[in-house]
Design an enzyme around this catalytic site. Structure first.
Site, PDB file in Angstrom:
ATOM      1  N   GLU A   1     -76.682  41.279 -28.460  1.00 38.58           N
ATOM      2  CA  GLU A   1     -75.309  39.780 -29.144  1.00 38.58           C
ATOM      3  C   GLU A   1     -75.791  39.229 -29.717  1.00 38.58           C
ATOM      4  O   GLU A   1     -76.923  38.407 -28.558  1.00 38.58           O
ATOM      5  CB  GLU A   1     -73.912  40.642 -28.320  1.00 38.58           C
ATOM      6  CG  GLU A   1     -73.666  39.194 -27.864  1.00 38.58           C
ATOM      7  CD  GLU A   1     -71.668  39.962 -27.330  1.00 38.58           C
ATOM      8  OE1 GLU A   1     -72.144  40.922 -27.070  1.00 38.58           O
ATOM      9  OE2 GLU A   1     -71.122  38.400 -26.622  1.00 38.58           O
TER      10      GLU A   1
ATOM     11  N   HIS B   1     -76.798  47.752 -25.289  1.00 43.53           N
ATOM     12  CA  HIS B   1     -76.294  46.605 -26.568  1.00 43.53           C
ATOM     13  C   HIS B   1     -76.863  45.201 -25.636  1.00 43.53           C
ATOM     14  O   HIS B   1     -77.099  45.555 -23.974  1.00 43.53           O
ATOM     15  CB  HIS B   1     -75.145  46.378 -26.409  1.00 43.53           C
ATOM     16  CG  HIS B   1     -74.334  45.200 -26.763  1.00 43.53           C
ATOM     17  ND1 HIS B   1     -73.994  45.238 -28.435  1.00 43.53           N
ATOM     18  CD2 HIS B   1     -73.406  44.081 -26.764  1.00 43.53           C
ATOM     19  CE1 HIS B   1     -73.647  44.096 -28.480  1.00 43.53           C
ATOM     20  NE2 HIS B   1     -72.920  43.385 -27.562  1.00 43.53           N
TER      21      HIS B   1
ATOM     22  N   PHE C   1     -71.292  32.752 -14.331  1.00 40.64           N
ATOM     23  CA  PHE C   1     -70.885  34.226 -15.150  1.00 40.64           C
ATOM     24  C   PHE C   1     -69.828  35.139 -14.803  1.00 40.64           C
ATOM     25  O   PHE C   1     -68.722  35.466 -14.901  1.00 40.64           O
ATOM     26  CB  PHE C   1     -71.350  34.297 -15.913  1.00 40.64           C
ATOM     27  CG  PHE C   1     -72.904  33.647 -17.105  1.00 40.64           C
ATOM     28  CD1 PHE C   1     -71.944  32.625 -17.589  1.00 40.64           C
ATOM     29  CD2 PHE C   1     -73.578  34.456 -18.295  1.00 40.64           C
ATOM     30  CE1 PHE C   1     -72.753  32.192 -18.477  1.00 40.64           C
ATOM     31  CE2 PHE C   1     -74.402  33.734 -18.892  1.00 40.64           C
ATOM     32  CZ  PHE C   1     -73.819  32.117 -19.348  1.00 40.64           C
TER      33      PHE C   1
ATOM     34  N   ASP D   1     -60.335  34.493 -23.898  1.00 40.61           N
ATOM     35  CA  ASP D   1     -59.586  33.486 -22.610  1.00 40.61           C
ATOM     36  C   ASP D   1     -58.489  32.734 -23.111  1.00 40.61           C
ATOM     37  O   ASP D   1     -58.802  32.399 -23.991  1.00 40.61           O
ATOM     38  CB  ASP D   1     -60.850  33.483 -21.760  1.00 40.61           C
ATOM     39  CG  ASP D   1     -61.484  34.779 -20.703  1.00 40.61           C
ATOM     40  OD1 ASP D   1     -60.289  35.873 -20.771  1.00 40.61           O
ATOM     41  OD2 ASP D   1     -63.033  35.421 -20.944  1.00 40.61           O
TER      42      ASP D   1
ATOM     43  N   SER E   1     -78.413  47.573 -30.018  1.00 42.06           N
ATOM     44  CA  SER E   1     -77.770  46.976 -30.258  1.00 42.06           C
ATOM     45  C   SER E   1     -77.907  45.624 -29.479  1.00 42.06           C
ATOM     46  O   SER E   1     -78.278  44.880 -28.481  1.00 42.06           O
ATOM     47  CB  SER E   1     -76.323  47.084 -30.687  1.00 42.06           C
ATOM     48  OG  SER E   1     -75.662  47.371 -29.470  1.00 42.06           O
TER      49      SER E   1
HETATM   50  P1  FAD Z   1     -57.925  43.246 -23.450  1.00 38.95           P
HETATM   51  O1  FAD Z   1     -58.407  44.285 -23.442  1.00 38.95           O
HETATM   52  O2  FAD Z   1     -56.995  43.396 -24.458  1.00 38.95           O
HETATM   53  O3  FAD Z   1     -56.984  42.949 -22.286  1.00 38.95           O
HETATM   54  C1  FAD Z   1     -58.587  43.226 -20.909  1.00 38.95           C
HETATM   55  C2  FAD Z   1     -58.022  43.570 -20.012  1.00 38.95           C
HETATM   56  O4  FAD Z   1     -57.011  43.386 -19.289  1.00 38.95           O
HETATM   57  C3  FAD Z   1     -56.917  44.954 -20.111  1.00 38.95           C
HETATM   58  O5  FAD Z   1     -58.097  46.031 -19.271  1.00 38.95           O
HETATM   59  C4  FAD Z   1     -56.268  44.913 -19.203  1.00 38.95           C
HETATM   60  O6  FAD Z   1     -55.712  45.856 -18.435  1.00 38.95           O
HETATM   61  C5  FAD Z   1     -55.857  43.688 -18.531  1.00 38.95           C
HETATM   62  N1  FAD Z   1     -54.896  43.036 -19.436  1.00 38.95           N
HETATM   63  C6  FAD Z   1     -54.507  43.030 -21.175  1.00 38.95           C
HETATM   64  N2  FAD Z   1     -53.547  41.990 -20.849  1.00 38.95           N
HETATM   65  C7  FAD Z   1     -52.651  42.414 -19.484  1.00 38.95           C
HETATM   66  C8  FAD Z   1     -51.184  41.519 -19.096  1.00 38.95           C
HETATM   67  N3  FAD Z   1     -50.633  41.017 -19.751  1.00 38.95           N
HETATM   68  N4  FAD Z   1     -50.698  41.702 -17.646  1.00 38.95           N
HETATM   69  C9  FAD Z   1     -51.337  42.721 -17.420  1.00 38.95           C
HETATM   70  N5  FAD Z   1     -52.977  43.408 -17.295  1.00 38.95           N
HETATM   71  C10 FAD Z   1     -53.825  42.678 -18.591  1.00 38.95           C
HETATM   72  N6  FAD Z   1     -64.695  36.418 -25.269  1.00 38.95           N
HETATM   73  C11 FAD Z   1     -64.608  35.291 -26.733  1.00 38.95           C
HETATM   74  O7  FAD Z   1     -64.686  35.390 -26.715  1.00 38.95           O
HETATM   75  N7  FAD Z   1     -64.948  35.985 -27.504  1.00 38.95           N
HETATM   76  C12 FAD Z   1     -66.017  37.025 -27.949  1.00 38.95           C
HETATM   77  O8  FAD Z   1     -66.696  36.832 -28.422  1.00 38.95           O
HETATM   78  C13 FAD Z   1     -66.293  37.397 -26.576  1.00 38.95           C
HETATM   79  N8  FAD Z   1     -67.302  39.147 -26.733  1.00 38.95           N
HETATM   80  C14 FAD Z   1     -67.248  39.800 -25.611  1.00 38.95           C
HETATM   81  C15 FAD Z   1     -67.954  41.350 -26.375  1.00 38.95           C
HETATM   82  C16 FAD Z   1     -67.619  42.029 -24.659  1.00 38.95           C
HETATM   83  C17 FAD Z   1     -68.068  43.193 -25.119  1.00 38.95           C
HETATM   84  C18 FAD Z   1     -66.980  41.630 -23.549  1.00 38.95           C
HETATM   85  C19 FAD Z   1     -67.261  43.050 -22.900  1.00 38.95           C
HETATM   86  C20 FAD Z   1     -66.562  40.930 -23.976  1.00 38.95           C
HETATM   87  C21 FAD Z   1     -66.221  39.872 -25.242  1.00 38.95           C
HETATM   88  N9  FAD Z   1     -65.025  38.669 -24.519  1.00 38.95           N
HETATM   89  C22 FAD Z   1     -65.248  37.989 -25.078  1.00 38.95           C
HETATM   90  C23 FAD Z   1     -64.807  38.609 -23.447  1.00 38.95           C
HETATM   91  C24 FAD Z   1     -63.824  38.595 -23.695  1.00 38.95           C
HETATM   92  O9  FAD Z   1     -62.602  37.935 -24.317  1.00 38.95           O
HETATM   93  C25 FAD Z   1     -62.436  38.700 -21.426  1.00 38.95           C
HETATM   94  O10 FAD Z   1     -62.967  39.359 -21.324  1.00 38.95           O
HETATM   95  C26 FAD Z   1     -60.889  38.368 -22.258  1.00 38.95           C
HETATM   96  O11 FAD Z   1     -60.578  38.321 -20.582  1.00 38.95           O
HETATM   97  C27 FAD Z   1     -60.845  39.963 -22.681  1.00 38.95           C
HETATM   98  O12 FAD Z   1     -60.526  40.531 -23.764  1.00 38.95           O
HETATM   99  P2  FAD Z   1     -60.604  42.403 -24.123  1.00 38.95           P
HETATM  100  O13 FAD Z   1     -60.113  42.491 -25.434  1.00 38.95           O
HETATM  101  O14 FAD Z   1     -61.166  42.702 -22.889  1.00 38.95           O
HETATM  102  O15 FAD Z   1     -58.618  42.597 -23.016  1.00 38.95           O
END
Ligand code: FAD
Length: 306
Positions: free
Chosen positions: A18, A270, A220, A110, A16
């Site tokens: 991105e 990916h 990064f 973020d 896949s």
């Molecule tokens: P979550 O899965 O909700 O949390 C990530 C981790 O943070 C969890 O495992 C948890 O342990 C910890 N955590 C969460 N909340 C808390 C809390 N309150 N206290 C303590 N620990 C906590 N960013 C973008 O803006 N746009 C994108 O399109 C994008 N695409 C991405 C695609 C991939 C495949 C990946 C790996 C990352 C991508 N990101 C993107 C980056 C991502 O948004 C960031 O890494 C963000 O910081 C975490 O999002 P998440 O969905 O992984 O968070």
């Protein structure tokens, strides 16, 4: 590379790609050249990133729409829930669904101010990736990918907390996870073992980042919490002003990483393309993923990568 590697393994490998939504017409043209070059490799899906807080909402939608209307490729929309209420996120989901989007990459995102900024859930918003997955599933039976962190997310106090979040996402309906990029395959393998021990059985796709610019990737990495091994830094040492050698070294490094993962039995990859086709296309060629190749799946090879 070892000559025993089988190029016919490509028929059981799934890839896949991105992309990020382009900002200018020139960037859009370049993205489109990339999509046109990679689409014949029959990727499982391609995905388009989404700016946290909705900053790329229109551009992401436009890019997805073009992929859906002009190619046969499955397109997944990334979606973040940081700095938005549930109502705002749900409106975007409805818009994307109306365009024919059936796949999402569900992320927390973020906070404004960058990765280091302290994350605070928005009142009335989805609190994290897991809640967003549940929210999406409440709409429709979307195919949902989520993030996974072989070196743990920088905010996670430990792996157990991090993997617990992944488990919650899976329990809420995630179909697969895509990892943050990494350069040490041992770290990925150990992470997958931990994830399996936690009772998580969805595919964990390694996220591969071809290094187009080592200095930029170093940046990064410090934000993403990805470790740069000394051997990798050593390979790019002194190449800042030597783009030709840099490009050759990048190809070798990415090919070596992917071929080693193939040797370890990985069948799904990916690619973070950075909207460029050259390296992902070449790596796919090396592992036997070629135009039209997934039409000719040979079941007799199914055990070859296991
Ligand atoms: P979550 O899965 O909700 O949390 C990530 C981790 O943070 C969890 O495992 C948890 O342990 C910890 N955590 C969460 N909340 C808390 C809390 N309150 N206290 C303590 N620990 C906590 N960013 C973008 O803006 N746009 C994108 O399109 C994008 N695409 C991405 C695609 C991939 C495949 C990946 C790996 C990352 C991508 N990101 C993107 C980056 C991502 O948004 C960031 O890494 C963000 O910081 C975490 O999002 P998440 O969905 O992984 O968070």
């Amino acid at each position: 590379f070892r000559q025993s590697r089988r190029s016919d393994i490509g028929s059981i490998i799934r890839v896949s790609f991105e992309f990020f939504p382009p900002k200018t017409e020139v960037m859009e043209e370049r993205l489109w050249e990339t999509v046109t070059r990679l689409a014949p490799l029959n990727p499982e899906f391609v995905s388009v990133t989404y700016g946290a807080g909705g900053t790329t909402r229109e551009r992401t939608a436009r890019t997805i729409k073009r992929i859906l209307t002009e190619t046969d490729v499955n397109a997944a929309a990334h979606l973040t829930c940081v700095d938005a209420t549930k109502e705002e996120v749900d409106t975007v989901v409805r818009e994307f669904a109306a365009m024919g989007v059936k796949r999402f990459v569900a992320l927390r995102g973020d906070p404004a101010g960058g990765v280091g900024a302290h994350y605070k859930p928005t009142p009335g918003g989805y609190e994290n990736g897991a809640e967003l997955v549940a929210g999406l599933k409440a709409f429709a039976d979307f195919d949902i990918s989520v993030s996974a962190y072989p070196e743990k997310h920088p905010e996670s106090p430990d792996f157990a907390t991090d993997i617990d979040m992944l488990k919650r996402k899976v329990d809420n309906g995630a179909t697969r996870a895509i990892t943050q990029f990494f350069f040490e395959n041992d770290l990925y393998e150990r992470y997958v073992e931990k994830v399996r021990r936690a009772g998580i059985y969805i595919p964990i796709l390694p996220g591969i980042l071809p290094i187009h610019n080592f200095t930029q990737v170093t940046n990064f990495c410090s934000k993403a919490g990805t470790h740069i091994p000394a051997w990798l830094a050593e390979r790019f040492d002194g190449l800042d002003n030597d783009p030709q050698t840099h490009a050759l070294v990048s190809s070798a490094v990415a090919a070596e990483q992917v071929l080693d993962l193939v040797e370890r039995g990985i069948q799904d990859f990916h690619f973070y393309t950075m909207n460029r086709a050259d390296l992902p296309f070449a790596i796919c060629h090396l592992i036997g993923v070629r135009p039209g190749s997934s039409d000719t799946v040979d079941a007799s090879l199914a055990g070859a990568a296991a």
